[in-house]
Design a protein around this motif. Structure first.
Motif, PDB file in Angstrom:
ATOM      1  N   LEU A 187     -22.206   2.595  -2.335  1.00 16.46           N
ATOM      2  CA  LEU A 187     -22.172   3.499  -1.187  1.00 16.46           C
ATOM      3  C   LEU A 187     -22.788   4.847  -1.538  1.00 16.46           C
ATOM      4  N   ILE A 190     -17.814  -0.982  -4.854  1.00 21.08           N
ATOM      5  CA  ILE A 190     -17.795  -0.344  -3.534  1.00 21.08           C
ATOM      6  C   ILE A 190     -18.363   1.073  -3.590  1.00 21.08           C
ATOM      7  N   GLU A 211      -8.009   0.525   0.316  1.00 22.40           N
ATOM      8  CA  GLU A 211      -6.867  -0.367   0.545  1.00 22.40           C
ATOM      9  C   GLU A 211      -7.327  -1.802   0.694  1.00 22.40           C
ATOM     10  N   ALA A 212      -8.433  -1.990   1.428  1.00 25.17           N
ATOM     11  CA  ALA A 212      -8.962  -3.345   1.593  1.00 25.17           C
ATOM     12  C   ALA A 212      -9.339  -3.911   0.229  1.00 25.17           C
ATOM     13  N   ALA A 213      -9.930  -3.077  -0.618  1.00 30.21           N
ATOM     14  CA  ALA A 213     -10.319  -3.541  -1.953  1.00 30.21           C
ATOM     15  C   ALA A 213      -9.088  -3.890  -2.783  1.00 30.21           C
ATOM     16  N   ARG A 214      -8.036  -3.089  -2.615  1.00 33.90           N
ATOM     17  CA  ARG A 214      -6.801  -3.387  -3.357  1.00 33.90           C
ATOM     18  C   ARG A 214      -6.224  -4.729  -2.924  1.00 33.90           C
ATOM     19  N   VAL A 215      -6.204  -4.954  -1.602  1.00 30.42           N
ATOM     20  CA  VAL A 215      -5.685  -6.224  -1.102  1.00 30.42           C
ATOM     21  C   VAL A 215      -6.583  -7.365  -1.585  1.00 30.42           C
ATOM     22  N   ASP A 216      -7.875  -7.073  -1.702  1.00 32.92           N
ATOM     23  CA  ASP A 216      -8.835  -8.077  -2.165  1.00 32.92           C
ATOM     24  C   ASP A 216      -8.790  -8.268  -3.683  1.00 32.92           C
ATOM     25  N   PRO A 266     -13.717   6.083   3.942  1.00 35.28           N
ATOM     26  CA  PRO A 266     -12.400   5.862   4.542  1.00 35.28           C
ATOM     27  C   PRO A 266     -11.398   5.293   3.544  1.00 35.28           C
ATOM     28  N   GLU A 269      -9.141   3.244   4.069  1.00 35.67           N
ATOM     29  CA  GLU A 269      -8.951   1.804   4.252  1.00 35.67           C
ATOM     30  C   GLU A 269      -9.853   0.986   3.334  1.00 35.67           C
ATOM     31  N   MET A 270     -11.004   1.573   2.973  1.00 41.21           N
ATOM     32  CA  MET A 270     -11.939   0.855   2.105  1.00 41.21           C
ATOM     33  C   MET A 270     -11.261   0.562   0.755  1.00 41.21           C
ATOM     34  N   HIS A 305     -22.036  -2.126   2.530  1.00 39.09           N
ATOM     35  CA  HIS A 305     -23.251  -2.472   1.797  1.00 39.09           C
ATOM     36  C   HIS A 305     -23.320  -3.956   1.476  1.00 39.09           C
ATOM     37  N   TYR A 356     -16.861  -3.807   3.948  1.00 39.31           N
ATOM     38  CA  TYR A 356     -17.693  -3.108   2.966  1.00 39.31           C
ATOM     39  C   TYR A 356     -19.110  -3.010   3.524  1.00 39.31           C
ATOM     40  N   LEU A 410       0.829  -1.205   0.000  1.00 39.64           N
ATOM     41  CA  LEU A 410       0.000   0.000   0.000  1.00 39.64           C
ATOM     42  C   LEU A 410       0.865   1.256   0.000  1.00 39.64           C
ATOM     43  N   PHE A 451     -13.364  -1.407  -7.969  1.00 41.59           N
ATOM     44  CA  PHE A 451     -13.605  -0.679  -6.732  1.00 41.59           C
ATOM     45  C   PHE A 451     -14.744   0.322  -6.924  1.00 41.59           C
ATOM     46  N   PHE A 507      -7.322  -4.580   8.990  1.00 44.50           N
ATOM     47  CA  PHE A 507      -7.144  -3.159   9.234  1.00 44.50           C
ATOM     48  C   PHE A 507      -7.624  -2.758  10.626  1.00 44.50           C
TER      49      PHE A 507
END
Lengths: 349, 281
Positions: B196, B192, B176-181, B171, B173-174, A90, A88, A53, B188, A82
């Motif tokens: 939203l 996501i 970043e979490a998607a990138r890791v995923d 956020p 992190e949302m 939704h 997520y 990251l 994304f 994290f």
């Protein structure tokens, strides 16, 4: 499962701000390593560099046999938990867990099998159809762990995952993370600023300060033989007492004569200041009790050394033998002294 | 407020009822007027009770329109308006979502400059730039076409700005979490960010739809072919024949013109409420 190797990792931000100043670390296959340090020490940046990251300014990062410096996070075969869970909102819990697998093109029944398996392991099966907002903090934490788990990655990365939980839940989750990691034997890197969490979780600790490694070792090694004043005061609670050698020598004790000549400060853990005189040869120091703090299983006695302004703290199991404001005599054996040099900040023996 | 004072209650209700009546009365008059026969308006007083010609008036307007003032059937004009309003709304939403996504999530040179460039166009409504825009549309041969009706109105600084503000509250992190995923930028965005933003999209849909529906000056300028007349400008042309305006028919057209925006609001309101109670960042 894989070995994780960091060689001379550096991170420099725009404006020549160095967040990480050259880290060498070798994490063995299946090992649980905790990065610990105060805020701003670069531990999170380092973890995010491993995750992909943050870009790596200099140095080399190897996961397994692959050099991964320039790979996207998704290609590094890592999973990350994290601090604020980053679920997520939704999607249902099931979809949260399945999302990473779907993106990787897993078959539907394989996704189903893995999600059920992870949910069973973390005891969140009943929450699978719910949305994250319908869960408590601890349950969300489990879902965040589950999202990492289903991927069956080479390396787990944890970024202060417990800091948003209340104290009781934190202890419970700490134990569960440890048990889970033991069972899965997945190489893990865990960032925390909580030294108790670090001590209890890690196979090995890496104490960071100002973007550099201060000391690497097993929790007990670090506790028993801190390599620097920083580590000595950071690990252990209450923090280690630091007393000038000159002050102790004045009290006419030949016990200190064998300390290396450059020692000007000794550290003594609060538990090593004894109120009962031990059998072995020891120092005797007089002090005034300023504050008595009962913490249940243990008590903390805040004292000021006689003839000096030096504050210290004593940890003891029982009640205070004297009232606040009265004189308290305590005893220290030679083995309990940690000799330091205040100029270099390093241990002298 | 949990006070219980009967007099205060009565007074507040009275004021509220008066306010509602003030707003609703003209609407009521329009509806009543659209049900009258041809002769009613010539008597000089406004009838306040519904007449018996509602069906005739509406059918006449829907099917044949007012040929005397060259207004095409209202059905067709409503259809034109709907296409224009939807094209403008969907175009605005698509473009502003994408540009906000670019501005918030991508690092490219002069990012802030472009943001401010978009932002200052807020100061330039259609009316200000209407002559040059007309020139451009005319030169591109888009007069008398749906493209000409909608495309020049699609760019939206307001929506871009609102989506930007919303994306910035999601956020980090949302992402970043998607990138890791393993989600790339567009995954994304689609998986996501869009879900939203659904409440914001619904809110802007309503505003933009009404904005597009109520366009008057622009369609008036660029359409000369009755096949492309929109209902709002069509109503104006029906009243052109001064002193002889068939008000009962015009009012029927007015009521029909007012219905689609009301419907859009009613549909989207359900989404609002759902979004407000369910979304959480």
């Amino acid at each position: 499962m894989a070995r994780l190797k960091l060689e001379g990792l550096k991170k420099t931000y725009a404006g020549d701000v160095q967040a990480v100043k050259g880290i060498d670390l070798d994490v063995a296959d299946g090992e649980f390593v905790v990065l610990v340090g105060p805020s701003g020490c670069g531990k999170s940046t380092l973890l995010r560099m491993v995750a992909g990251l943050e870009s790596i300014t200099e140095g080399e990062l190897t996961i397994g046999e692959r050099k991964v410096n320039d790979l996207e996070p998704a290609q590094r075969d890592i999973a990350m938990v994290f601090q604020n869970y980053a679920l997520y909102p939704h999607m249902t819990v099931y979809d949260n867990l399945a999302y990473g697998l779907k993106n990787r093109g897993f078959k539907r029944d394989e996704i189903e099998r893995r999600v059920r398996e992870a949910a069973r392991m973390l005891e969140i099966e009943e929450f699978l159809p719910r949305k994250p907002r319908q869960l408590s903090g601890g349950q969300r934490q489990r879902v965040a762990m589950g999202r990492a788990l289903v991927r069956e990655p080479e390396v787990f990365l944890f970024d202060e995952p417990l800091s948003n939980l209340d104290a009781k839940l934190r202890v419970q989750m700490r134990v569960e993370i440890k048990q889970l990691q033991r069972r899965l034997k997945t190489t893990s890197l865990y960032v925390t600023h909580d030294q108790l969490e670090a001590m209890t979780l890690g196979d090995r600790l890496v104490v960071l300060n100002g973007g550099r490694i201060e000391q690497v070792g097993t929790p007990m090694e670090i506790y028993a033989r801190p390599a620097s004043i920083f580590v000595a005061t950071f690990i252990g609670s209450p923090a280690m007492n630091l007393i000038p050698v000159a002050y102790l020598k004045e009290r006419g004790n030949g016990l200190l004569d064998d300390l290396p000549p450059d020692t000007d400060l000794v550290g003594i853990r609060p538990d090593d200041l004894r109120i009962q005189p031990p059998d072995a040869p020891h120092l005797v120091v007089e002090s005034t009790l300023e504050l008595f703090e009962a913490a249940g299983a243990e008590s903390h006695l805040y004292v000021r050394l006689a003839g000096s302004d030096q504050p210290s703290v004593i940890r003891t199991a029982g009640q205070s033998p004297v009232a606040e404001g009265e004189t308290l005599r305590f005893h220290v054996v030679r083995e309990a002294l940690h000799p330091f040099n205040s100029a270099s900040g390093k241990r002298t023996v | 407020m949990v006070e219980h004072r009967p007099l205060g209650n009565a007074l507040t209700h009275l004021i509220l009822i008066l306010g509602v009546a003030l707003v609703l009365f003209p609407v009521y008059v329009a509806i009543v007027a659209s049900t009258q026969g041809p002769g009613e308006f010539l008597r000089g007083t406004l009838p306040l009770l519904p007449g018996g010609h509602a069906l005739d008036n509406y059918r006449l307007m829907w099917e044949s329109g007012l040929s005397r003032s060259s207004a095409p059937p209202a059905g067709q004009m409503l259809w034109n308006s709907l296409i224009m309003a939807l094209a403008i709304t969907i175009g605005k939403l698509t473009i502003s979502l994408l540009s906000a996504f670019a501005i918030v999530y991508f690092r490219f040179p002069f990012r802030l400059f472009f943001f401010w460039l978009i932002f200052i166009t807020l100061m330039l409504p259609v009316e200000v730039r209407i002559i040059p825009t007309f020139r451009v549309v005319a030169d591109l041969g888009m007069l008398n076409s749906f493209a000409g009706l909608s495309i020049p109105l699609i760019a939206s600084a307001t929506a871009t700005f609102l989506f930007r503000q919303f994306f910035m509250t999601v956020p980090e992190e949302m992402l970043e979490a998607a990138r890791v995923d393993g989600a790339g930028p567009f995954k994304f965005f689609k998986d996501i960010l869009l879900p939203l933003s659904i409440t914001n999209i619904a809110a802007l849909f309503v505003i933009m739809f009404i904005y597009g529906w109520n366009q008057y000056l622009w369609p008036l300028l660029i359409t000369t072919d009755p096949d492309y007349y929109t209902i709002v400008m069509g109503i104006q042309s029906m009243t052109a024949d001064e002193g002889n305006t068939p008000w009962h028919l015009v009012m029927a057209a007015v009521v029909m013109a007012a219905l689609p925006p009301v419907l859009v609001i009613l549909c989207m309101q359900r989404l609002f409420v759902k979004g407000l109670t369910e979304t959480e960042k």
